[in-house]
Scaffold this motif. Structure first.
Motif, PDB file in Angstrom:
ATOM      1  N   TRP A 318      16.082  29.310  13.465  1.00  0.00           N
ATOM      2  CA  TRP A 318      16.288  27.802  13.925  1.00  0.00           C
ATOM      3  C   TRP A 318      15.018  26.984  13.846  1.00  0.00           C
ATOM      4  O   TRP A 318      14.727  25.955  13.447  1.00  0.00           O
ATOM      5  CB  TRP A 318      17.098  27.734  15.147  1.00  0.00           C
ATOM      6  CG  TRP A 318      18.471  28.386  14.967  1.00  0.00           C
ATOM      7  CD1 TRP A 318      18.882  29.477  15.545  1.00  0.00           C
ATOM      8  CD2 TRP A 318      19.505  27.621  14.337  1.00  0.00           C
ATOM      9  NE1 TRP A 318      20.354  29.659  15.171  1.00  0.00           N
ATOM     10  CE2 TRP A 318      20.549  28.570  14.493  1.00  0.00           C
ATOM     11  CE3 TRP A 318      19.681  26.606  13.742  1.00  0.00           C
ATOM     12  CZ2 TRP A 318      21.964  28.230  13.950  1.00  0.00           C
ATOM     13  CZ3 TRP A 318      21.023  26.147  13.095  1.00  0.00           C
ATOM     14  CH2 TRP A 318      21.948  27.088  13.060  1.00  0.00           C
ATOM     15  N   SER A 319      13.937  27.757  14.393  1.00  0.00           N
ATOM     16  CA  SER A 319      12.703  26.842  14.509  1.00  0.00           C
ATOM     17  C   SER A 319      12.168  26.982  13.165  1.00  0.00           C
ATOM     18  O   SER A 319      11.500  25.707  12.779  1.00  0.00           O
ATOM     19  CB  SER A 319      11.648  27.613  15.603  1.00  0.00           C
ATOM     20  OG  SER A 319      11.356  28.906  15.087  1.00  0.00           O
ATOM     21  N   ALA A 320      12.344  27.831  12.427  1.00  0.00           N
ATOM     22  CA  ALA A 320      11.910  27.674  10.909  1.00  0.00           C
ATOM     23  C   ALA A 320      12.614  26.456  10.369  1.00  0.00           C
ATOM     24  O   ALA A 320      11.853  25.630   9.437  1.00  0.00           O
ATOM     25  CB  ALA A 320      12.070  28.930  10.223  1.00  0.00           C
ATOM     26  N   ALA A 321      13.978  26.304  10.455  1.00  0.00           N
ATOM     27  CA  ALA A 321      14.803  25.394   9.964  1.00  0.00           C
ATOM     28  C   ALA A 321      14.228  23.943  10.475  1.00  0.00           C
ATOM     29  O   ALA A 321      14.042  22.972   9.562  1.00  0.00           O
ATOM     30  CB  ALA A 321      16.268  25.369  10.395  1.00  0.00           C
ATOM     31  N   LEU A 322      13.781  23.897  11.814  1.00  0.00           N
ATOM     32  CA  LEU A 322      13.159  22.645  12.123  1.00  0.00           C
ATOM     33  C   LEU A 322      12.019  22.299  11.364  1.00  0.00           C
ATOM     34  O   LEU A 322      11.881  21.206  10.942  1.00  0.00           O
ATOM     35  CB  LEU A 322      13.047  22.584  13.587  1.00  0.00           C
ATOM     36  CG  LEU A 322      12.735  21.347  14.347  1.00  0.00           C
ATOM     37  CD1 LEU A 322      13.714  20.227  14.280  1.00  0.00           C
ATOM     38  CD2 LEU A 322      11.905  21.717  15.646  1.00  0.00           C
ATOM     39  N   ALA A 323      11.003  23.288  11.301  1.00  0.00           N
ATOM     40  CA  ALA A 323       9.815  22.969  10.483  1.00  0.00           C
ATOM     41  C   ALA A 323      10.198  22.523   9.185  1.00  0.00           C
ATOM     42  O   ALA A 323       9.464  21.718   8.627  1.00  0.00           O
ATOM     43  CB  ALA A 323       9.028  24.264  10.667  1.00  0.00           C
ATOM     44  N   SER A 324      11.148  23.134   8.630  1.00  0.00           N
ATOM     45  CA  SER A 324      11.462  22.824   7.051  1.00  0.00           C
ATOM     46  C   SER A 324      12.002  21.349   6.930  1.00  0.00           C
ATOM     47  O   SER A 324      11.745  20.635   6.291  1.00  0.00           O
ATOM     48  CB  SER A 324      12.435  23.888   6.604  1.00  0.00           C
ATOM     49  OG  SER A 324      11.928  25.079   6.381  1.00  0.00           O
ATOM     50  N   VAL A 325      12.895  20.868   8.099  1.00  0.00           N
ATOM     51  CA  VAL A 325      13.366  19.554   7.848  1.00  0.00           C
ATOM     52  C   VAL A 325      12.324  18.562   8.086  1.00  0.00           C
ATOM     53  O   VAL A 325      12.332  17.681   7.357  1.00  0.00           O
ATOM     54  CB  VAL A 325      14.489  19.429   8.834  1.00  0.00           C
ATOM     55  CG1 VAL A 325      14.883  18.065   9.152  1.00  0.00           C
ATOM     56  CG2 VAL A 325      15.628  20.325   8.629  1.00  0.00           C
ATOM     57  N   ILE A 326      11.324  18.983   9.043  1.00  0.00           N
ATOM     58  CA  ILE A 326      10.131  18.014   9.081  1.00  0.00           C
ATOM     59  C   ILE A 326       9.316  18.053   7.980  1.00  0.00           C
ATOM     60  O   ILE A 326       9.068  16.751   7.482  1.00  0.00           O
ATOM     61  CB  ILE A 326       9.363  18.399  10.718  1.00  0.00           C
ATOM     62  CG1 ILE A 326      10.375  18.039  11.664  1.00  0.00           C
ATOM     63  CG2 ILE A 326       8.237  17.626  10.500  1.00  0.00           C
ATOM     64  CD1 ILE A 326       9.823  18.765  12.793  1.00  0.00           C
ATOM     65  N   ILE A 327       9.082  18.932   7.444  1.00  0.00           N
ATOM     66  CA  ILE A 327       8.073  18.821   6.252  1.00  0.00           C
ATOM     67  C   ILE A 327       8.939  18.233   5.075  1.00  0.00           C
ATOM     68  O   ILE A 327       8.297  17.284   4.358  1.00  0.00           O
ATOM     69  CB  ILE A 327       7.897  20.307   5.872  1.00  0.00           C
ATOM     70  CG1 ILE A 327       6.847  21.082   6.681  1.00  0.00           C
ATOM     71  CG2 ILE A 327       7.472  20.252   4.479  1.00  0.00           C
ATOM     72  CD1 ILE A 327       6.741  22.586   6.545  1.00  0.00           C
TER      73      ILE A 327
END
Lengths: 514, 327
Positions: A318-327
């Protein structure tokens, strides 16, 4: 075309072009400098070059040829769920490669639907691995994109033309010849070019489905030079070959594809008088049905495999998902701003520069940036900004190809009016360009966001233990035997990519339809 | 130092001081090592308990990716330790001149003699073709080449197991290797970028066998309670992968790096390896191997080329492989 440059100042597009050029050429330069001038290409490199071109040509031809009937059927039919279907057409293109390959294999693989069906009928099984498998996968990725690009072409033919054709008693054949073929002649080179260029840098698809080293692409040769032999000189040389190839083909194709020459339309939903015949309805229905089946089945398989896993995903996913969305969001803003600036120049040079994102190997780009940053700062600390920048650059060619023709059309149709009204700069952008290109902006932004979401790209080169993007996390799960969790993370990735794409695309189209 | 910290404490945050006082040991390793299912988290906790330091893992792709990253960074690298190279990479790693010799000694449980001044082994495994139990597996490369078994392998240009297979065939057959590859060509379903893709395809039923490790079965047995898979025992013997770590000469905490290497061959580290990295520990822990490991197939002969031999023949072996499979 005379007053084109007033839209956004010339300076903006020139600066953007220069920045993009620098961003591509300086890293290659850095890699070559570090390595010294490389030796000539070896036999294996020539074989890779040949295979790269062959599979890209075949993929482009098949994708474009199949996209014509699909886009035509979509363009002349109104039916319930059409909007959703157009939206779904974006899905395969934005799938992370590894996810798409797994989906395709569930349908076409040894244990897939197709082979189960064939053996149930007592027919011999088919083998997906080989050149045809690579082309099949590329068509899966690119047919929907080609269809979308051509659909835009159809939508650019003004309603009045069809009405005129109907009142002149033209049948479907005449309409094809008089209205559709000229449009295709103008749009197809760009579609072929885009698909060809995308497939040129194919790496994981060619490697997984190619069946062996005979299916080695240039990108894989670059990877080998860098990864296994640490021969930076050879990597840079191969990257330059790839660059020359893309720019050469790009120049030719842009020469062929003339700028839109259609008159002003009202942007209304197309009503057609030439396609009412029953056999045409059946034909279109069949074409659309097959296309949907081809595109949706692998996607459904991805969803089925991952469905039970999404909610039980580990926190790191989930934290990787958040990073991906921000990027993804940041790189979308960068990408669209650059695409608008380049589109406003309405020149060949700007378009060619926009292509560079496709021409450059992400690995060489990443390595070059790494070498440039390393003496001054820790490359890890800059992992996220670099990933944003590179993702924006990689999506730029697509955004530009989508926006530039619409921008040119808006200027051609309303430019003189805007000039007469004294609209300039931002006011011109807001009042005249924006409403006209809103739909393509939405589509382009959706693509850019989704491509960035799904990109494994340079993060792998820069990442440390803590920052990870979702695609990287999928690989990490697979690497830890967590195939089910990986399937869940892959589904999450697909949903997020598609969600971002849908929000932008829908937003753009809704505003345009109103 | 404490006074200085106190004096500046007025201006900097408490967290900043804590960070300044605790030395940091940076370990570059491959992705799967640091994942929450990998050995990383447990080892970090165990080492931090005894070292009074902050252990920081940095993941950099796979083994070859690690080395590339290190070469790109050169002497400026922040790494104190690189963990995750194998013997196919150590010659190139040594050549960079970035590594320092170590002084670790231990009773290794490797099936071969081990002596290397620069690198300390932490785990090892036998490469093997994994298949479903009901599949009648061939017993050698020659039998495999003569059968119609379909196999999945990894590309030696992008994957460490792929490179391991290349060395396996070369170590077993030498001059005859090209003929073996020609015989295998029609058995190979496809060649994937990395281990994950090949193993994923195998689990999807795309082929009869996949190149992996004999210890892969331990994962299926212990973590999934799945006893339906086997590893094919080959008469030629099985090639080893020995995974090692080394200390960077430019480390700013050399003593800490030394103590990490020492720690690496103790039980606290080694007992974590079998059920997280799914490999054999380099030094068998006092409590022995976890239940399930005893049932893994034991090859009669272990094959391993020395680091220098492996480096020497790689280009040639790769070209033979490419030529045989490109026809």
């Amino acid at each position: 075309m005379a007053r084109r440059a007033v839209a956004i100042s010339k300076a903006t597009s020139a600066v953007t072009a220069a920045l993009v050029l620098l961003l591509v050429l300086v890293p290659i330069g850095a890699v070559s400098l570090r390595a010294g001038w490389p030796e000539a290409l070896v036999v294996a490199d020539w074989a890779a070059l040949k295979f790269t071109i062959l599979q890209a040509v075949l993929s482009a031809l098949f994708s474009a040829a199949l996209a014509v009937p699909v886009a035509r059927a979509l363009a002349r039919r109104q039916f319930y769920g059409r909007g959703a279907l157009v939206l779904l057409m974006g899905a395969p293109f934005i799938l992370p490669v590894i996810v798409a390959v797994m989906g395709l294999l569930a349908v076409f693989g040894q244990g897939g639907f197709l082979n189960e069906g064939l053996s149930a009928l007592g027919l011999p099984r088919v083998q997906i691995y080989g050149l045809h498998g690579v082309v099949l996968a590329h068509v899966f990725f690119n047919l929907p994109l080609a269809t979308r690009l051509l659909l835009q072409g159809w939508e650019s033919i003004p309603q009045e033309r069809f009405r005129l054709a109907a009142s002149l008693g033209m049948g479907p054949r005449e309409v094809m010849r008089r209205l559709e073929l000229p449009m295709l002649k103008e749009r197809l080179p760009a579609v072929l070019l885009v698909v060809f260029l995308i497939c040129l840098s194919s790496f994981a698809v060619a490697l997984t489905l190619g069946g062996g080293p005979a299916a080695t692409t240039l990108e894989l040769a670059i990877y080998q030079a860098f990864h296994l032999e640490f021969d930076l000189g050879r990597a840079a040389l191969l990257a330059l070959v790839q660059l020359a190839l893309v720019l050469g083909v790009g120049l030719i194709a842009l020469q062929l594809g003339r700028v839109a020459g259609f008159g002003a339309g009202r942007g209304a939903v197309r009503q057609r008088w030439d396609a009412g015949a029953r056999w045409l309805r059946v034909q279109d229905g069949l074409v659309l049905g097959l296309a949907v089946l081809f595109i949706m089945l692998p996607l459904v398989m991805v969803a089925v495999r991952g469905a039970g896993q999404v909610l039980s995903l580990p926190a790191s996913a989930w934290s990787a998902a958040l990073a991906s969305v921000i990027i993804a969001l940041c790189s979308t803003v960068l990408c669209i701003a650059a695409a608008l600036a380049l589109a406003s120049a309405q020149g060949r040079a700007a378009e060619v520069i926009g292509l560079l994102g496709l021409a450059i190997s992400p690995l060489v780009l990443g390595t070059g940036l790494f070498l440039l940053i390393n003496p001054y700062a820790s490359p890890q600390a800059l992992a996220l900004p670099i990933t944003m920048l590179v993702n924006a650059l990689m999506a730029l060619p697509f955004a530009l190809r989508i926006i530039a023709p619409e921008y040119a059309r808006a200027e051609a149709d309303f430019g003189q009016l805007a000039d007469a009204l004294g609209l300039r700069g931002l006011a011109r952008m807001r009042r005249m360009i924006w409403p006209q290109i809103r739909a393509s902006l939405g589509f382009a932004a959706g693509l850019a966001a989704a491509l960035s979401m799904g990109d494994l790209g340079v993060i792998a080169l820069f990442a440390d233990g803590e920052t990870a993007t979702l695609p990287l996390q999928v690989y990490r799960l697979m690497g830890a035997y967590r195939m089910e969790a990986a399937a869940g993370a892959a589904l999450l990735l697909v949903m997020l990519s598609f969600g971002l794409f849908a929000v932008f695309d829908w937003g753009g189209r809704r505003g345009a339809d109103a | 130092m404490k006074h200085l910290a106190f004096a500046t404490g007025v201006f900097v945050s408490a967290a900043g001081i804590a960070a300044a006082e605790t030395p940091e040991l940076v370990v570059y390793t491959y992705d799967s090592f640091v994942s929450e299912w990998g050995p990383g988290p447990q080892i970090e906790a165990a080492f931090e308990e005894v070292c009074g330091c902050d252990l920081k893992f940095v993941a950099a792709g796979d083994g070859a990716g690690l080395l590339s990253r290190l070469r790109l960074e050169g002497a400026r690298t922040e790494a104190d330790i690189v963990l995750g190279l194998d013997t196919n990479l150590t010659a190139a790693a040594k050549e960079t001149g970035l590594f320092a010799p170590h002084s670790v000694s231990a009773e290794y449980s490797l099936p071969v003699d081990w002596a290397d001044d620069f690198f300390v082994p932490y785990d090892w495994g036998y490469f093997a073709f994994v298949h479903q139990a009901e599949f009648d597996a061939p017993v050698s490369f020659k039998a495999l080449a003569g059968s119609d078994a379909r196999i999945l392998i990894q590309d030696p240009r992008s994957s460490t197991p792929g490179l391991g297979l290349l060395m396996w065939v070369k170590a077993a057959y030498g001059e005859e290797a090209p003929a073996i590859w020609e015989g295998l060509a029609d058995n190979i379903v496809t060649v994937t970028k990395g281990w994950s893709e090949a193993y994923g395809l195998f689990l999807e039923g795309e082929a009869d066998m996949v190149l992996s490790y004999t210890t892969s079965l331990a994962y299926h047995m212990i973590a999934e309670d799945d006893h339906g898979k086997k590893a094919a025992l080959f008469e030629e013997g099985h090639y080893l992968q020995v995974e090692v770590a080394g200390k960077l000469a430019g480390s700013d905490v050399p003593e800490l790096a030394d103590s990490f290497l020492e720690f690496m061959v103790t039980d606290a580290f080694q007992s974590v390896i079998p059920t997280t990295n799914w490999m054999y520990p380099a030094v068998t822990p006092e409590a022995g191997l976890p239940e399930g490991f005893e049932s893994l197939v034991q090859p009669e002969k272990a094959l391993l080329l020395s680091a220098d031999e492996a480096a020497e023949i790689r280009a040639e072996a790769l070209e033979e492989w490419r030529a045989a499979l490109s026809q």
